[in-house]
Design an enzyme around this catalytic site. Structure first.
Site, short mmCIF file in Angstrom:
data_model
loop_
_atom_site.label_atom_id
_atom_site.label_comp_id
_atom_site.label_asym_id
_atom_site.label_seq_id
_atom_site.Cartn_x
_atom_site.Cartn_y
_atom_site.Cartn_z
CG HIS A 70 -0.28 -0.01 2.53
ND1 HIS A 70 -0.80 -0.65 3.63
CD2 HIS A 70 0.87 0.57 2.95
CE1 HIS A 70 0.00 -0.48 4.65
NE2 HIS A 70 1.02 0.26 4.28
CG HIS A 87 0.08 3.86 7.95
ND1 HIS A 87 -0.93 3.35 7.16
CD2 HIS A 87 1.17 3.08 7.73
CE1 HIS A 87 -0.45 2.32 6.47
NE2 HIS A 87 0.80 2.13 6.79
CG HIS A 129 8.00 -1.54 4.01
ND1 HIS A 129 7.17 -2.61 4.26
CD2 HIS A 129 7.25 -0.44 4.35
CE1 HIS A 129 6.00 -2.19 4.71
NE2 HIS A 129 6.03 -0.87 4.79
CD GLU A 184 2.67 -1.85 6.55
OE1 GLU A 184 2.50 -0.70 6.96
OE2 GLU A 184 2.94 -2.10 5.35
C1 DHB Z 1 6.04 3.46 2.62
C2 DHB Z 1 5.50 2.19 2.81
C3 DHB Z 1 4.46 2.00 3.70
O1 DHB Z 1 3.90 0.79 3.99
C4 DHB Z 1 3.92 3.07 4.36
O2 DHB Z 1 2.85 2.88 5.18
C5 DHB Z 1 4.45 4.35 4.20
C6 DHB Z 1 5.51 4.54 3.31
C7 DHB Z 1 7.16 3.70 1.67
O3 DHB Z 1 7.77 2.74 1.15
O4 DHB Z 1 7.45 4.87 1.37
FE FE Z 2 2.35 0.95 5.70
#
Ligand code: DHB
Ligand code: FE
Length: 280
Positions: A12, A59, A193, A240
């Site tokens: 997302h 978030h 990530h 996540e």
């Molecule tokens: C990014 C990824 C995420 O899951 C999020 O909630 C906010 C930013 C990103 O890769 O920039």
């Molecule tokens: Fe996220």
């Protein structure tokens, strides 16, 4: 009777929403990433789900340190796109399904999953970016949405096993809803990530692809991945992915993968996407 006909998982990343909103999806940086969603957009147009149960995480937009529900189900009539600092994304309001949502809440709570019911909240990129990826840029979203927000932002998030079991409870809830509805369940967020700290930018393609394999082949292994493994192997935001296990738990024992896509990078994130169909 309502039926869960498919499960969809996808990342997302907010920049994916911004690329769509600003007409930049064909630029070299984005082209291959978005190409992997074209199959699904055509498939969704043919599937025409009545409702999507959209498992996502907020978030710190609707919830913050004042209130941290582990599992919150949206029982409202509609939800606005949240202002996350750059103004709300220019996407349609999300139309809820209060009757189905309250039914799922009742069924899950009597099934011993203690849901939080939410009537009013704005929805952030965690929910609106997956809608854009699957449905493109329509004037109104083509189906109703039951938001299911999971806490994966503040420790402790729920275990993968608990998420999987909640998916199973959601399947029982949907199966006991009398209206004839085509229902999909989506699990969103991930894949690997980390957005901050010395390891920011961490991607683990091998781990992510094994997760995608085992969503189909060995979901029982995925149920028992501990939080520390997500953190170590997939970065601080990789957790996540427990939300994908709610989707997977709702599909039953056997599934078939209809489509799969993996792309690195989008912003700081490994983008993963899979479409699953229950078998039997
Ligand atoms: C990014 C990824 C995420 O899951 C999020 O909630 C906010 C930013 C990103 O890769 O920039
Ligand atoms: Fe996220």
């Amino acid at each position: 009777m309502a039926r869960i006909t498919a499960g969809v998982a996808c990342s997302h990343v907010p920049a994916l929403g911004a690329a769509m909103d600003n007409g930049r999806t064909q630029e070299p940086y984005w082209h291959n990433c978005f190409a992997g969603f074209e199959w699904t957009r055509a498939w969704e147009a043919a599937q025409k789900p009545d409702v999507v149960i959209l498992v996502y995480n907020d978030h710190a937009t609707a919830f913050d340190m004042d209130f941290i529900p582990t599992f919150a189900i949206g029982c409202g009539e509609r939800y606005k796109s949240a202002d996350e600092g750059w103004g709300p994304r220019p996407v349609p309001d999300v139309i809820g399904d209060p009757d189905l949502a309250w039914h799922i809440a009742q069924s899950c709570i009597l099934d011993e999953f203690d849901m939080t019911m939410v009537s009013r909240m704005d929805v952030d990129h965690g929910l609106t970016v997956p809608l854009s990826l699957m449905f493109g840029q329509p004037d109104v979203w083509p189906c109703r949405v039951v938001p299911l927000a999971v806490n994966v932002v503040t420790y402790p998030p729920p275990s993968g096993n608990r998420c999987y079991a909640l998916g199973e409870a959601i399947a029982r809830a949907v199966a006991s809803y009398p209206e004839d509805l085509n229902v999909q369940i989506w699990g969103t967020g991930g894949m690997s990530h980390q957005l901050q700290g010395p390891r920011a930018g961490l991607i683990n393609a091998e781990w992510d692809n094994r997760f995608l394999d085992d969503l189909v082949n060995d979901p029982q292994r995925l149920r028992h991945i501990p939080h520390i493994e997500y953190l170590r192997e997939t970065g601080s935001e990789g957790i996540e992915m427990v939300m994908w296990l709610i989707m997977r738990g709702a599909l039953g024992k056997d599934v078939r993968a209809l489509h799969r896509h993996y792309h690195v990078p989008a912003s700081n994130t490994a983008v993963g996407h899979i479409v699953l169909e229950p078998v039997g």
